[in-house]
Every structure is written in structure tokens, then in C-alpha cells.
Design a protein around this motif. Structure first.
Motif, PDB file in Angstrom:
ATOM      1  N   PHE A  42       0.837  -1.152  -0.040  1.00 31.55           N
ATOM      2  CA  PHE A  42       0.025   0.077   0.131  1.00 31.55           C
ATOM      3  C   PHE A  42       0.793   1.203   0.157  1.00 31.55           C
ATOM      4  N   LEU A  43       1.931   1.277   0.895  1.00 33.86           N
ATOM      5  CA  LEU A  43       2.815   2.392   0.960  1.00 33.86           C
ATOM      6  C   LEU A  43       3.362   2.430  -0.479  1.00 33.86           C
ATOM      7  N   SER A  44       3.773   1.343  -0.995  1.00 36.76           N
ATOM      8  CA  SER A  44       4.527   1.391  -2.362  1.00 36.76           C
ATOM      9  C   SER A  44       3.600   2.055  -3.420  1.00 36.76           C
ATOM     10  N   TYR A  45       2.281   1.714  -3.374  1.00 33.99           N
ATOM     11  CA  TYR A  45       1.361   2.501  -4.291  1.00 33.99           C
ATOM     12  C   TYR A  45       1.143   4.029  -4.139  1.00 33.99           C
ATOM     13  N   LEU A  46       1.096   4.283  -3.014  1.00 36.38           N
ATOM     14  CA  LEU A  46       1.150   5.885  -2.420  1.00 36.38           C
ATOM     15  C   LEU A  46       2.183   6.618  -3.152  1.00 36.38           C
ATOM     16  N   VAL A  47       3.553   6.051  -2.871  1.00 38.25           N
ATOM     17  CA  VAL A  47       4.740   6.704  -3.332  1.00 38.25           C
ATOM     18  C   VAL A  47       4.951   6.534  -4.975  1.00 38.25           C
ATOM     19  N   TYR A  48       4.426   5.610  -5.514  1.00 35.96           N
ATOM     20  CA  TYR A  48       4.535   5.285  -6.837  1.00 35.96           C
ATOM     21  C   TYR A  48       3.357   6.152  -7.590  1.00 35.96           C
ATOM     22  N   GLY A  49       2.341   6.445  -6.920  1.00 38.63           N
ATOM     23  CA  GLY A  49       0.975   6.861  -7.246  1.00 38.63           C
ATOM     24  C   GLY A  49       0.600   8.166  -7.035  1.00 38.63           C
ATOM     25  N   PRO A  50      -0.384   8.471  -6.101  1.00 40.71           N
ATOM     26  CA  PRO A  50      -1.256   9.550  -5.965  1.00 40.71           C
ATOM     27  C   PRO A  50      -0.322  10.587  -4.699  1.00 40.71           C
ATOM     28  N   TRP A  51       0.560  10.004  -4.223  1.00 47.50           N
ATOM     29  CA  TRP A  51       1.461  10.817  -3.280  1.00 47.50           C
ATOM     30  C   TRP A  51       2.855  11.049  -3.712  1.00 47.50           C
ATOM     31  N   ARG A  52       3.037  10.748  -4.882  1.00 48.47           N
ATOM     32  CA  ARG A  52       4.181  10.899  -5.638  1.00 48.47           C
ATOM     33  C   ARG A  52       4.520  12.447  -5.631  1.00 48.47           C
ATOM     34  N   ASN A  53       5.795  13.115  -5.300  1.00 51.98           N
ATOM     35  CA  ASN A  53       6.210  14.402  -5.326  1.00 51.98           C
ATOM     36  C   ASN A  53       5.938  15.185  -6.583  1.00 51.98           C
ATOM     37  N   PRO A  54       4.932  15.909  -6.607  1.00 51.76           N
ATOM     38  CA  PRO A  54       4.545  16.428  -7.977  1.00 51.76           C
ATOM     39  C   PRO A  54       5.540  17.266  -8.471  1.00 51.76           C
ATOM     40  N   GLU A  55       6.179  17.810  -7.718  1.00 51.96           N
ATOM     41  CA  GLU A  55       7.453  18.689  -7.934  1.00 51.96           C
ATOM     42  C   GLU A  55       9.059  18.019  -8.029  1.00 51.96           C
ATOM     43  N   GLY A  56       8.747  16.756  -8.014  1.00 50.54           N
ATOM     44  CA  GLY A  56       9.866  15.964  -7.945  1.00 50.54           C
ATOM     45  C   GLY A  56      10.581  15.269  -9.332  1.00 50.54           C
ATOM     46  N   PHE A  57      11.312  14.526  -9.510  1.00 50.15           N
ATOM     47  CA  PHE A  57      11.881  14.034 -10.850  1.00 50.15           C
ATOM     48  C   PHE A  57      11.204  12.794 -11.318  1.00 50.15           C
ATOM     49  N   ASN A  58      10.067  12.495 -10.836  1.00 51.98           N
ATOM     50  CA  ASN A  58       9.282  11.257 -10.950  1.00 51.98           C
ATOM     51  C   ASN A  58       9.910  10.229 -10.274  1.00 51.98           C
ATOM     52  N   PHE A  59      10.916  10.513  -9.255  1.00 50.68           N
ATOM     53  CA  PHE A  59      11.161   9.212  -8.284  1.00 50.68           C
ATOM     54  C   PHE A  59      10.122   8.944  -7.604  1.00 50.68           C
TER      55      PHE A  59
END
Lengths: 306, 359
Positions: free
Chosen positions: B159-176
């Protein structure tokens, strides 16, 4: 219908490691020993099988080595719990923690190696029959071994004298001891058998299923095998059905994407674990069924009176 | 012939000596393993167990890694005492980090002093919620909490993996696959300059004290001990096993959740796919090594924390795989369980004597 044969073949590959380790654990538990270290034993089997296969070039030697390694680690468990009477739950957890560390340590030198896949059975003409040929007559020998072992275990437990003694030891170690059976010795053997089967299951993962070595590659399959034993209410026939059911569930996640089901992959990957919880709940809520079939002495230490 | 002879009473001396004996045996095994791997055993042991803590920063790291271990182990120990085997602390830790992190990310431009306390509450709720599931399944459906809590760990990690790969990924980041960095108001303050020791360490000490009071001074602590040691007697006097299952799983879940939040609001500072090197599992060893007692757990947490630091250093300076840490931890637990036999039995050489031991 072209996809159906490959699908069934992947189900068989996914189910075989579960079936192997769960059969071993079933026999162990029937003798009254709860070994929660299946995950650790599988990992040690996986790295041993892989490392020996890479080093010797022979998958057969690798598989035998994996079974021996599984037995060796099970021997530590048996010594601690049966001879030194350590808590079985805690020792099983220790086995898993140790297995994760040990396999990662040995495996760090084997990441990225490739091996020849295990040869499959091929009978001219028969294996070439459409559909049933490759499914029934085109598997590697561990698949046949897993089916044979679960059937043999069922026969052993119900039809042989040794099997009845094993169950007696698991159901009432005091009476079995009073009649003159060597409770500790029998439990040692059942635990070692469980270790060997988990070792084989691990080798199947690293030699056939992936085939490669990766840290923690069992990904909870050892724990699912433990749950399968409960699901089967300690009966080998149901174990076969359960292992294949779980095989289907874990394959489902691989094929959902190609079938156009648009669910994030992480949710699909949760399926086997959620299914395990659901299955445990359904089986465990029927208390009488559990009580009728569970070995009465499971997890209890036995010390023969002197 | 070597035999085990039961003691009349559990040896209190052995209860405390057994962990020390286990540590010594682990060090000896470690030396042998290092020699086997072609390293100078003395140098390797020095690198592993002394070098990490020969400066202030290193000692700080001891507390940084000890903090989650101690907090989780306190909760687990309460359960183990009552025969409730929560081994899903890693999942409860993850859920605590997700719940606490949710608040930090929702108010990522906040400077409010209430943000951090809010995260404490959220994390405890998240962890306790994840612990409540196995408690409910055990009390309502009789499902084994060992297996359910462990399966839920995999679910939480995914679930954590889903969040950080999906909806909670940093919108200002470099897609990490990582969330925004938490705002300063959501970070635990450093309590000793020049180290990474954060406020969580203070809470760990408070939790140790609280655990000690709970265990030794409260009725609940007494019930925990009775339920674990004599379930039959506990039923007779009306202690309810079900209530113990709920209590210990909610407590250990909540504490694990708190530990998870301390990690993401402390050393890590954001959500990412991996937030713990298995603290939830290692805490099981800490609990046993600390004799399921809060004070013991405090020391055991520091010992086990050292194995993490040693593993990291051995990787850098000796080129050993970091997995050595896990191996040491496993060996330590094996020896500990083996040595514990001495608390209940004494080793006798020669044949059985009929007279038994003097009381």
C-alpha cells in the motif's frame, strides 16, 4: 484458446513450491511440532540450490544440496525445541530471521547469475499431444515429486503403521511415550522431513520459478504454506487443492494487466496475502473442524519422565 | 552422558546471565564467520562493534536506530507475555508512517506547532488500526494472529508502495517514487547538535518508563503475566483472554505506528517505498533479549542497534555484505533461546540420580 495451456503451466509452477513446503510442514505439525521457520528454510534452500547449481553446473546436485541444507537448518530448530525445549514459536521466528540473513549473505555473491532451467519431461508423441501433453507429461521432475509426496503423505498418515504412530505422538505425547514410542526421535524425523521439503521448495523457486537468486525471493510463500496447512485442516488431499488454488491467485496478478484490468499492480500483488487472511478466517471460525483435525499437542514441549 | 535436570524454581540469575552468554557466543561465532570469509577476525569484530561508536555521531546513531527498536519491542513484549504473537509490527510501523505522513503531506506548507502532535495521534491510530485487524480476526473468528498480522505486513508495504508511486508522488520531483519532503513543522527536532538524535529518543525513554509502570505497578500488567503463564487459572479468576488480545495488539500496533512515524518524520523526512530495514521483525529479538522487560529492552535495543551500525560500517570498510547484520541477529536469537534452557534446567553430567536436587 491458445492462452489456456501457458496459463495452466504458470499455475503449476506457482503452486509447486507451496505444495512442497506445505506437505513437509503438514507432516511436521502432525507429529506435534509447529515450525514457523518455513520461510527461512525455503530461503536457505533457494540460495543453496542456486549456488550449488552455479558452482557444479548440475541442477540435480543443487536440488539435493537444497534438501540437505533445509534439513540442516531444521536440525537446529529440532535441537533447540526438542532437546533444549525452547519455545517453538520464538525458535521458528529465529529460524526465519536467520534464514533471511544467511541467504542474503551467501547470495550476495550470486546476484545476476543465470542458469539453465531444469529439464522437463519429454516423452516422444505423448508430450506432444495438444493441451494434455505439455500439462501432464511435460513438467520438470519436482512438479511430479510434489504431487507424489502429497499423495504419499496422505497414504502414509492413514494407511501405514508408522503414520499412525506419528499421529499418536502429535495427539498425545504422554500416551505415546507410555506405550514405548520414542516421542523426541519421531519428532526429530518429522521436523527434518519438513526441512528437506522446504529446502526443495526453495530450490524450485530459484531454479525453476524465476530462475535466479534475489534477496527475500520467497516473498512470504513460507508463511502462506503455513496457512495452507491450517486451510487443509491437516489433510493432504485438501492441501493439494489449496496449493493449486493459491497458485491460481498468484498467477491472477500476472495476467490481470494483459487482460485489461486496470488496477494498480500493488493491489493485485496484495491478492495472495489477502486471500490467505480470508481463507484462515473462514477455516478457523469453524472451531470444531479445527479441533477434530489439529494435532492436540502441537507446539507443546515434551520431556520424558526419567 | 549429559542430561537436563529440572530446577525447582526458575533461576533468576540465569534469566539475566543468559542474554550475556548469548552475546558472547554470538561474538565467538562472528569471529569464526569472519575468519571463514577471509577477514582478520579481531579487526572485523573491532570494525563491527567498536568503531561505530567511538565518536559522538556514532553514539547518536546508536540512539537513532535504537529508538524504533525499543518502542516496538516494548509493545511486542506485552503481547508475548500474554501469548499474543504479533509479528506484524513491520506492517503496523508502515501504517503509522502512512497515517502520520498523510497529515504532513496534507499540510505541506504548514508551520503550525500542532502539526507534529497531530501526526503523533494519527500514527498511533494507524498502527493500532492495523493491529486491530488481527485482534478482531483472532477474537471473533479464532484466526491465528501470527499469520494474519504477518500477511497484513505485506499488504501495508504494498500500500505504501502504491502511494509513493502513485497519488502521493512528489508533483515537483523528478518522478522518483517518493513523496514531498515533509515541512519543518512536521519534522522531529534534533535534540543533540552534531548528531541525528531526535525527539523520538526522548519518547522512547518515556515509553520504557510507561511500560515499566504498566507491567509492574498496574492490574493490567499482573493480568498479562497470569494470562501468559497460567491461562487456566486466569480463566478461573475471570481474566478475559479476549480482552488481553485486544489490549496487547492495540498497544503494540499503536507503538509500532508511532515508531514508523518517528522514522519518516525523523531521519528520513518524507515517505518512500522502503522506510525500515526490518525494525518490526528485529524488535522481536530485542524483546526476547531484553527478557520481555522494559528496562532490559532498553539495553537490548542498543545492542541490536549496534549490529545495524556495525553492518553498515563493515560494508564500507571491509567490503562485507550488509546481510551480515541479519545473520548476526538470527544467530544471537538462536543462542539466546538455547541458553534460556538453563533458567529452567541445570546441566548434569553422568547418569540420573534418584535423590534430586536440594531445595
Amino acid at each position: 484458446m491458445d492462452w489456456i495451456v501457458p496459463l495452466i503451466l504458470t499455475v503449476i509452477t506457482a503452486s509447486t513450491p507451496l505444495l512442497l513446503s506445505a506437505t513437509g510442514e503438514l507432516i511436521t505439525e502432525k507429529s506435534g511440532v509447529l515450525n514457523l521457520g518455513v520461510e527461512g528454510m525455503m530461503l536457505i534452500g533457494a540460495i543453496t540450490g542456486f549456488a550449488v547449481t552455479v558452482s557444479t553446473g548440475s541442477a540435480i546436485i543443487g536440488i539435493i544440496a537444497a534438501a540437505i541444507a533445509g534439513m540442516a537448518i531444521a536440525l537446529i530448530f529440532a535441537f533447540l525445541t526438542l532437546t533444549l525445549m525452547a519455545n517453538q514459536v520464538a525458535t521458528g521466528l529465529a529460524l526465519t530471521i536467520f534464514g533471511v540473513g544467511f541467504s542474503a549473505l551467501v547470495g550476495s555473491g550470486f546476484v545476476g547469475f543465470a542458469i539453465e532451467p531444469l529439464p522437463s519431461l519429454h516423452i516422444p508423441f505423448i508430450s506432444d499431444i495438444p493441451v494434455i501433453g505439455p500439462i501432464l507429461f511435460g513438467q520438470d521432475f519436482l512438479v511430479y515429486l510434489s504431487i507424489f509426496m502429497v499423495i504419499a503423505s496422505g497414504w502414509f498418515l492413514t494407511k501405514t503403521r508408522a503414520g499412525l504412530i506419528l499421529k499418536a505422538v502429535g495427539d498425545s505425547h504422554e500416551s505415546a511415550h507410555a506405550i514405548g514410542y520414542n516421542v523426541i526421535g519421531i519428532r526429530y524425523m518429522a521436523t527434518l522431513f519438513g526441512g528437506a521439503m522446504s529446502g526443495l521448495a526453495g530450490a524450485y523457486l530459484s531454479l525453476v520459478y524465476t530462475p535466479m537468486w534475489a534477496e527475500n525471493m520467497t516473498a512470504g510463500r513460507g508463511w502462506i504454506a503455513l496457512a495452507l496447512v491450517v486451510f487443509a485442516t491437516w489433510r493432504p488431499g485438501r492441501l493439494l487443492a489449496g496449493a493449486y488454488m493459491f497458485g491460481c491467485i498468484s498467477v491472477l496478478q500476472l495476467h490481470a494487466q494483459s487482460a485489461g484490468i486496470n488496477v494498480p499492480s500493488q493491489f493485485m500483488s496484495m491478492l495472495p496475502y489477502l486471500a490467505t487472511v480470508i481463507v484462515l478466517v473462514i477455516i478457523s471460525s469453524d472451531q470444531t473442524k479445527i479441533r477434530l483435525n489439529a494435532p492436540a499437542c502441537i507446539g507443546k514441549a515434551f520431556r520424558p519422565a526419567q | 552422558m549429559i542430561r537436563l535436570e529440572p530446577r525447582r524454581h526458575h533461576s533468576q540469575k540465569m534469566v539475566y546471565l543468559s542474554p550475556l552468554l548469548a552475546i558472547v557466543l554470538t561474538l565467538i561465532s562472528g569471529a569464526i564467520i569472519f575468519a571463514f570469509m577471509g577477514k582478520d577476525p579481531i579487526e572485523a569484530l573491532y570494525t563491527f562493534f567498536i568503531m561505530p561508536i567511538n565518536n559522538a555521531y556514532g553514539i547518536g546513531e546508536l540512539f537513532v536506530k535504537g529508538t524504533p527498536l525499543v518502542i516496538i519491542a516494548i509493545g511486542l513484549a506485552m503481547g508475548f507475555r500474554a501469548n499474543v504473537w504479533n509479528i506484524g509490527a513491520e506492517g503496523q510501523l508502515t501504517m503509522g508512517a502512512i497515517f502520520g505522513g498523510a497529515l504532513a503531506l496534507a499540510f505541506y506548507d504548514s508551520t503550525s506547532v500542532f502539526l507534529l502532535p497531530g501526526m503523533f495521534v494519527m500514527a498511533a491510530i494507524g498502527g493500532a488500526f492495523w493491529g486491530a485487524i488481527p485482534a478482531w480476526l483472532r477474537t471473533r473468528f479464532n484466526a491465528n494472529e501470527i499469520l494474519t498480522s504477518l500477511m497484513l505486513t505485506y499488504v501495508a508495504t504494498l500500500f505504501l508502495s502504491y502511494l509513493v508511486y502513485g497519488p502521493w508522488r512528489n508533483p515537483e520531483g523528478f518522478n522518483f517514487p517518493e513523496s514531498r519532503a515533509f515541512p519543518n513543522a512536521a519534522l522531529l527536532p534534533i535534540i543533540y547538535d552534531g548528531t541525528r538524535v531526535h525527539l523520538g529518543a526522548v519518547f522512547a525513554l518515556l515509553i520504557v518508563a510507561g511500560g515499566w509502570v504498566l507491567l509492574t505497578k498496574s492490574v493490567v500488567g499482573f493480568q498479562l503475566r497470569v494470562v501468559g503463564q497460567a491461562p487456566q487459572a486466569a480463566r478461573h479468576v475471570g481474566f478475559r483472554q479476549k480482552r488481553m488480545v485486544w489490549f496487547t495488539l492495540l498497544l503494540s500496533g499503536g507503538l509500532s505506528g508511532l515508531a514508523g512515524m518517528f522514522e519518516v518524520a525523523g531521519p528520513i523526512g518524507q515517505l518512500q517505498p522502503s522506510i525500515s530495514p526490518g525494525y518490526g521483525f528485529t524488535a522481536i529479538i530485542v524483546a526476547f533479549l531484553g527478557r520481555l522487560h522494559p528496562i532490559g529492552i532498553l539495553f537490548a535495543g542498543l545492542v541490536i542497534s549496534l549490529t545495524y551500525l556495525g553492518g553498515e560500517l563493515a560494508q564500507i570498510s571491509l567490503g562485507l555484505p550488509s546481510a551480515v547484520t541479519g545473520l548476526f541477529q538470527g544467530i544471537l536469537l538462536f543462542f539466546l533461546l538455547g541458553c534460556d534452557v538453563l533458567t529452567k534446567y541445570r546441566i548434569r553430567f553422568g547418569s540420573a540420580s534418584k535423590s534430586g536436587e536440594p531445595a
